[in-house]
Design a protein around this motif. Sequence first.
Motif, PDB file in Angstrom:
ATOM      1  N   CYS A  98      45.220 146.729  62.890  1.00 54.39           N
ATOM      2  CA  CYS A  98      44.886 146.019  61.655  1.00 54.39           C
ATOM      3  C   CYS A  98      44.279 147.011  60.663  1.00 54.39           C
ATOM      4  O   CYS A  98      43.379 147.769  61.011  1.00 54.39           O
ATOM      5  CB  CYS A  98      43.890 144.905  61.957  1.00 54.39           C
ATOM      6  SG  CYS A  98      43.325 144.078  60.470  1.00 54.39           S
ATOM      7  N   PHE A 100      42.167 146.547  58.446  1.00 51.96           N
ATOM      8  CA  PHE A 100      40.743 146.284  58.256  1.00 51.96           C
ATOM      9  C   PHE A 100      39.867 146.905  59.348  1.00 51.96           C
ATOM     10  O   PHE A 100      38.659 146.747  59.351  1.00 51.96           O
ATOM     11  CB  PHE A 100      40.480 144.778  58.126  1.00 51.96           C
ATOM     12  CG  PHE A 100      41.028 144.207  56.854  1.00 51.96           C
ATOM     13  CD1 PHE A 100      40.310 144.280  55.673  1.00 51.96           C
ATOM     14  CD2 PHE A 100      42.302 143.649  56.823  1.00 51.96           C
ATOM     15  CE1 PHE A 100      40.836 143.787  54.489  1.00 51.96           C
ATOM     16  CE2 PHE A 100      42.833 143.155  55.641  1.00 51.96           C
ATOM     17  CZ  PHE A 100      42.104 143.214  54.471  1.00 51.96           C
ATOM     18  N   CYS A 106      37.758 145.691  62.394  1.00 49.32           N
ATOM     19  CA  CYS A 106      38.618 144.711  63.051  1.00 49.32           C
ATOM     20  C   CYS A 106      39.374 145.407  64.182  1.00 49.32           C
ATOM     21  O   CYS A 106      39.933 146.483  64.000  1.00 49.32           O
ATOM     22  CB  CYS A 106      39.609 144.112  62.055  1.00 49.32           C
ATOM     23  SG  CYS A 106      40.701 142.904  62.825  1.00 49.32           S
ATOM     24  N   TRP A 108      41.910 144.042  65.967  1.00 48.36           N
ATOM     25  CA  TRP A 108      43.229 143.453  66.229  1.00 48.36           C
ATOM     26  C   TRP A 108      44.305 144.530  66.267  1.00 48.36           C
ATOM     27  O   TRP A 108      44.324 145.437  65.440  1.00 48.36           O
ATOM     28  CB  TRP A 108      43.554 142.437  65.124  1.00 48.36           C
ATOM     29  CG  TRP A 108      44.870 141.701  65.292  1.00 48.36           C
ATOM     30  CD1 TRP A 108      45.068 140.538  65.968  1.00 48.36           C
ATOM     31  CD2 TRP A 108      46.152 142.094  64.745  1.00 48.36           C
ATOM     32  NE1 TRP A 108      46.394 140.177  65.873  1.00 48.36           N
ATOM     33  CE2 TRP A 108      47.084 141.109  65.142  1.00 48.36           C
ATOM     34  CE3 TRP A 108      46.607 143.161  63.981  1.00 48.36           C
ATOM     35  CZ2 TRP A 108      48.434 141.158  64.796  1.00 48.36           C
ATOM     36  CZ3 TRP A 108      47.950 143.227  63.634  1.00 48.36           C
ATOM     37  CH2 TRP A 108      48.848 142.230  64.042  1.00 48.36           C
ATOM     38  N   HIS A 118      47.703 137.124  61.061  1.00 50.84           N
ATOM     39  CA  HIS A 118      46.362 137.557  61.467  1.00 50.84           C
ATOM     40  C   HIS A 118      45.460 137.677  60.239  1.00 50.84           C
ATOM     41  O   HIS A 118      44.319 137.223  60.250  1.00 50.84           O
ATOM     42  CB  HIS A 118      46.429 138.899  62.210  1.00 50.84           C
ATOM     43  CG  HIS A 118      45.112 139.608  62.239  1.00 50.84           C
ATOM     44  ND1 HIS A 118      44.045 139.170  62.987  1.00 50.84           N
ATOM     45  CD2 HIS A 118      44.685 140.705  61.558  1.00 50.84           C
ATOM     46  CE1 HIS A 118      43.007 139.971  62.770  1.00 50.84           C
ATOM     47  NE2 HIS A 118      43.358 140.901  61.906  1.00 50.84           N
ATOM     48  N   HIS A 123      41.173 137.584  57.525  1.00 47.54           N
ATOM     49  CA  HIS A 123      40.757 138.302  56.308  1.00 47.54           C
ATOM     50  C   HIS A 123      41.271 137.586  55.061  1.00 47.54           C
ATOM     51  O   HIS A 123      41.722 138.223  54.112  1.00 47.54           O
ATOM     52  CB  HIS A 123      41.315 139.734  56.328  1.00 47.54           C
ATOM     53  CG  HIS A 123      41.136 140.446  57.632  1.00 47.54           C
ATOM     54  ND1 HIS A 123      39.914 140.860  58.089  1.00 47.54           N
ATOM     55  CD2 HIS A 123      42.034 140.812  58.596  1.00 47.54           C
ATOM     56  CE1 HIS A 123      40.061 141.461  59.274  1.00 47.54           C
ATOM     57  NE2 HIS A 123      41.330 141.432  59.600  1.00 47.54           N
TER      58      HIS A 123
HETATM   59 ZN   LIG Z   1      42.128 142.364  61.241  1.00 42.32          ZN
END
Ligand SMILES: [Zn+2]
Length: 243
Positions: A98, A100, A106, A108, A118, A123
């Motif tokens: 991810c 972020f 994050c 992920w 996601h 987000h």
């Molecule tokens: Zn994320």
Amino acid sequence: MGEVLLKEMECPVCMQYMVPPIKLCTNGHNICRKCRERVQLCPTCRAKFSEIRNVVLENIARSQNYPCANRQSGCLEVFSIEHIAEHQAVCVCGKIKCPFKLNKNCSWDGFKSDLKEHAKAAHTAYLFELSSFHSSLFEDRIMNLFSCFGELFVQYKRIRDGRLYCAVQLIGTSSEASKYKCAFTLRAANGIEQISNTLFVRSYSEDFETISNSGKCLCLDEAVIRHYFEENKLNLTVTLSTV
Ligand SMILES: [Zn+2]
Ligand SMILES: [Zn+2]
Ligand SMILES: [Zn+2]
Ligand SMILES: [Zn+2]
């Protein structure tokens, strides 16, 4: 390329295909360029490294096509040694991290095709389904995700040493990214003065530091930026379009 040879092309440390220059230890073991910078002794035999390069393997590396590491997951594409890592960073059959992760930690990771869902869930305040947007926050580590042209784009802003850096990256390879440009326009409160800068969209496979260090993003001094403030907000418009 045969399986045996492919195996030989893998770096013993990171298991990625080795890109020239391929250096050798004093006993003749290979290591990739990136790992060579990180380790002092040969991970295979603990001997020292020499400055000698494995020219034969380098020539083989340059002449071959490499299958994507995600071929078990269905990607049947092959690439030259220069382009394989870049493709794998954004391959639709592989997992990506991810964006972020950079500013929100994050953790992920998943398929590119699931990233939008996601982002909607995690987000949502930073996800926009637009190709033109106002980017008014003058803060370090601001990230936004844009969904347009059937693709996802990341906009990232950093403020460092009195300068603002802002890049737009496509979640895709650099050849896909080169189909898009982004126009940054700063407007002064007087409605007359403005700065415009149009740049190619960069690929998400390149890291932001590399992009900002090479000047391939918007880069302006804070003193200049302050002239384009309106009520403490940056009057910056970012517009994405096809080339
Ligand atoms: Zn994320
Ligand atoms: Zn390596
Ligand atoms: Zn060795
Ligand atoms: Zn692939």
